[in-house]
Design an enzyme around this catalytic site. Structure first.
Site, PDB file in Angstrom:
ATOM      1  N   VAL A  24       0.832  -1.209   0.000  1.00 52.13           N
ATOM      2  CA  VAL A  24       0.000   0.000   0.000  1.00 52.13           C
ATOM      3  C   VAL A  24       0.864   1.256   0.000  1.00 52.13           C
ATOM      4  O   VAL A  24       0.697   2.147  -0.841  1.00 52.13           O
ATOM      5  CB  VAL A  24      -0.971  -0.007   1.221  1.00 52.13           C
ATOM      6  CG1 VAL A  24      -1.707   1.314   1.345  1.00 52.13           C
ATOM      7  CG2 VAL A  24      -1.963  -1.159   1.079  1.00 52.13           C
ATOM      8  N   ARG A  25       1.817   1.310   0.918  1.00 52.31           N
ATOM      9  CA  ARG A  25       2.586   2.563   1.046  1.00 52.31           C
ATOM     10  C   ARG A  25       3.551   2.762  -0.120  1.00 52.31           C
ATOM     11  O   ARG A  25       3.774   3.906  -0.540  1.00 52.31           O
ATOM     12  CB  ARG A  25       3.276   2.621   2.407  1.00 52.31           C
ATOM     13  CG  ARG A  25       2.211   2.757   3.505  1.00 52.31           C
ATOM     14  CD  ARG A  25       2.756   3.159   4.834  1.00 52.31           C
ATOM     15  NE  ARG A  25       1.647   3.399   5.774  1.00 52.31           N
ATOM     16  CZ  ARG A  25       1.784   3.502   7.073  1.00 52.31           C
ATOM     17  NH1 ARG A  25       2.975   3.398   7.633  1.00 52.31           N
ATOM     18  NH2 ARG A  25       0.733   3.721   7.836  1.00 52.31           N
ATOM     19  N   GLY A 102       1.076 -18.622  -0.209  1.00 49.81           N
ATOM     20  CA  GLY A 102       1.931 -19.782  -0.433  1.00 49.81           C
ATOM     21  C   GLY A 102       1.855 -20.289  -1.866  1.00 49.81           C
ATOM     22  O   GLY A 102       1.307 -19.612  -2.743  1.00 49.81           O
ATOM     23  N   ASP A 103       2.362 -21.495  -2.086  1.00 53.32           N
ATOM     24  CA  ASP A 103       2.487 -21.971  -3.472  1.00 53.32           C
ATOM     25  C   ASP A 103       1.144 -22.102  -4.193  1.00 53.32           C
ATOM     26  O   ASP A 103       1.028 -21.732  -5.364  1.00 53.32           O
ATOM     27  CB  ASP A 103       3.326 -23.254  -3.570  1.00 53.32           C
ATOM     28  CG  ASP A 103       2.720 -24.411  -2.804  1.00 53.32           C
ATOM     29  OD1 ASP A 103       1.806 -24.185  -1.983  1.00 53.32           O
ATOM     30  OD2 ASP A 103       3.158 -25.556  -3.026  1.00 53.32           O
ATOM     31  N   ILE A 127       4.317 -20.336   6.251  1.00 52.07           N
ATOM     32  CA  ILE A 127       5.202 -20.827   7.317  1.00 52.07           C
ATOM     33  C   ILE A 127       6.005 -22.027   6.831  1.00 52.07           C
ATOM     34  O   ILE A 127       7.044 -22.334   7.385  1.00 52.07           O
ATOM     35  CB  ILE A 127       4.431 -21.177   8.609  1.00 52.07           C
ATOM     36  CG1 ILE A 127       3.466 -22.344   8.380  1.00 52.07           C
ATOM     37  CG2 ILE A 127       3.740 -19.962   9.188  1.00 52.07           C
ATOM     38  CD1 ILE A 127       2.994 -22.996   9.682  1.00 52.07           C
ATOM     39  N   ASP A 128       5.537 -22.707   5.775  1.00 51.11           N
ATOM     40  CA  ASP A 128       6.197 -23.938   5.318  1.00 51.11           C
ATOM     41  C   ASP A 128       7.563 -23.695   4.674  1.00 51.11           C
ATOM     42  O   ASP A 128       8.384 -24.602   4.606  1.00 51.11           O
ATOM     43  CB  ASP A 128       5.303 -24.677   4.306  1.00 51.11           C
ATOM     44  CG  ASP A 128       3.948 -25.038   4.892  1.00 51.11           C
ATOM     45  OD1 ASP A 128       3.854 -25.154   6.124  1.00 51.11           O
ATOM     46  OD2 ASP A 128       2.991 -25.201   4.110  1.00 51.11           O
ATOM     47  N   ARG A 212      24.269 -44.160  27.882  1.00 50.27           N
ATOM     48  CA  ARG A 212      25.280 -43.116  28.169  1.00 50.27           C
ATOM     49  C   ARG A 212      24.831 -42.228  29.332  1.00 50.27           C
ATOM     50  O   ARG A 212      25.563 -41.365  29.769  1.00 50.27           O
ATOM     51  CB  ARG A 212      25.432 -42.193  26.944  1.00 50.27           C
ATOM     52  CG  ARG A 212      26.239 -42.736  25.800  1.00 50.27           C
ATOM     53  CD  ARG A 212      26.737 -41.578  24.909  1.00 50.27           C
ATOM     54  NE  ARG A 212      25.766 -40.518  24.655  1.00 50.27           N
ATOM     55  CZ  ARG A 212      25.049 -40.389  23.532  1.00 50.27           C
ATOM     56  NH1 ARG A 212      25.159 -41.277  22.570  1.00 50.27           N
ATOM     57  NH2 ARG A 212      24.227 -39.384  23.382  1.00 50.27           N
TER      58      ARG A 212
HETATM   59  O1  F6P Z   1       0.567 -24.159   4.501  1.00 52.40           O
HETATM   60  C1  F6P Z   1       0.503 -23.759   5.822  1.00 52.40           C
HETATM   61  C2  F6P Z   1      -0.084 -24.847   6.693  1.00 52.40           C
HETATM   62  O2  F6P Z   1      -0.109 -24.376   8.021  1.00 52.40           O
HETATM   63  C3  F6P Z   1       0.616 -26.194   6.614  1.00 52.40           C
HETATM   64  O3  F6P Z   1       1.795 -26.263   7.387  1.00 52.40           O
HETATM   65  C4  F6P Z   1      -0.460 -27.123   7.114  1.00 52.40           C
HETATM   66  O4  F6P Z   1      -0.293 -28.426   6.605  1.00 52.40           O
HETATM   67  C5  F6P Z   1      -1.716 -26.489   6.551  1.00 52.40           C
HETATM   68  O5  F6P Z   1      -1.408 -25.116   6.300  1.00 52.40           O
HETATM   69  C6  F6P Z   1      -2.910 -26.561   7.453  1.00 52.40           C
HETATM   70  O6  F6P Z   1      -3.994 -26.030   6.780  1.00 52.40           O
HETATM   71  P1  F6P Z   1      -5.393 -25.681   7.461  1.00 52.40           P
HETATM   72  O7  F6P Z   1      -5.218 -24.390   8.195  1.00 52.40           O
HETATM   73  O8  F6P Z   1      -6.329 -25.553   6.316  1.00 52.40           O
HETATM   74  O9  F6P Z   1      -5.707 -26.794   8.400  1.00 52.40           O
END
Ligand code: F6P
Length: 320
Positions: A24-25, A102-103, A127-128, A212
């Site tokens: 936005v900025r 994400g992807d 996060i993945d 150990r």
């Molecule tokens: O892609 C992010 C993620 O958090 C994955 O690590 C996980 O498998 C998935 O999304 C979980 O998805 P949801 O929030 O739909 O359960």
């Protein structure tokens, strides 16, 4: 370009708000207007538009989640859904779109670009950390730090009770979170989907460690590798040691973004908006070392991101 759109899609990731703020900025700074769409592609299809000015993105950098909300849209996977999304963009006279996600979300952006030649830019946020073309995705660092905090706490009780703890972390089909959190949390064993592992060998290592004098252990398992509950049962049956398990789950997605994720979100968001406004399209912004890079979305999404073999080796040595 006088007006661009922005949305967040897929699993939320800490730092997404920093990326929205930067889009936005940066755009306002170049004289362009910005429209946000709520609930990811679903909001694009259903025209859930919100005009975004500098004030609307004030004070959000410290917050996890996404002020634009998010979602996974099945409707957008159909041509009809994407046509509807295009209509919304045209109705608002939006000339380019920044997609933060994400992807799966970035694939959606690429399809919009390929179907209609619509200018898009991607910001990797998941996060993945499983997206190629960038060393880091927004949200990964915070998720790893959240996991480490949990591991540290569990280690105290594991030590006191002389138990084995199996901790399951997220990562979908990949082991990036598991490897990073396992290394930083000093895990005795890290199980990830990318590398074959033997549970019998793991049990042998646990027994050797106990001989150990090491009576407590932490096993980190990526959700894509196995279920923590199954590993716990296997360990108890094969070693006789008392074991417990813990699934960290969605807590890894929330919380205040780390400084790293805030700055990453800001850098990638501003870079994506600037490139879009400069006439580039169909790209994903990424970070390579200390610098910013842009790759064609098609390249980033068709390449499999691999775990670092050096880190894997280090994890094995450290577990001895
Ligand atoms: O892609 C992010 C993620 O958090 C994955 O690590 C996980 O498998 C998935 O999304 C979980 O998805 P949801 O929030 O739909 O359960």
């Amino acid at each position: 370009m006088k007006k661009i759109g922005v949305l967040t899609s897929g699993g939320d990731a800490p730092g997404m708000n920093a990326a929205i703020r930067a889009v936005v900025r940066a755009a306002l700074g170049r004289g362009a207007e910005v429209v946000g769409f709520l609930h990811g592609y679903e909001g694009l299809i259903g025209d859930e538009a919100v005009p975004l000015d500098s004030m609307k993105v004030g004070g959000i950098i410290t917050h996890g989640g996404t002020i634009l909300r998010t979602g996974r849209s099945k409707h957008f996977m159909t041509k009809e859904g994407r046509e509807q999304a295009l209509c919304t963009l045209q109705d608002h006279e939006i000339e380019g779109l920044v997609v933060i996600g994400g992807d799966g979300s970035l694939k959606g952006a690429l399809t919009l670009h390929e179907d209609f030649g619509f200018p898009v830019m991607g910001v990797p946020a998941s996060i993945d950390n499983d997206i190629s073309g960038t060393d880091y995705s927004v949200g990964f660092d915070t998720a790893v730090n959240t996991a480490i905090e949990a591991i540290d706490r569990v280690r105290d009780t594991a030590y006191s009770h002389e138990r084995v703890f199996v901790i399951e972390v997220m990562g979908r089909r990949n082991g990036f979170i598991a490897l990073e959190a396992g290394l930083a949390g000093g895990a005795e064993s890290i199980l990830i989907p990318e590398v074959p592992y033997s549970l019998l060998d793991m049990c042998t290592s646990l027994r050797t460690a106990a001989e150990r004098g090491k009576k407590s252990s932490i096993i980190i398992v990526a959700e894509g590798a196995a279920r923590a509950s199954d590993i716990k049962v296997f360990i108890e049956r094969n070693t006789g040691f008392e074991a417990r398990y813990l699934v960290l789950g969605h807590m890894q997605r929330g919380g205040t973004p780390t400084a790293f994720d805030r700055v990453l979100g800001l850098r990638l968001g501003a870079f994506a908006a600037n490139r879009l406004l400069s006439g580039f399209r169909g790209e994903m912004a990424g970070v390579d070392g200390n610098g910013l890079v842009a790759h064609p979305l098609g390249y980033a999404l068709s390449t499999q991101r691999m775990v670092d073999p050096e880190k894997l080796l280090l994890a094995e040595v450290m577990a001895q």
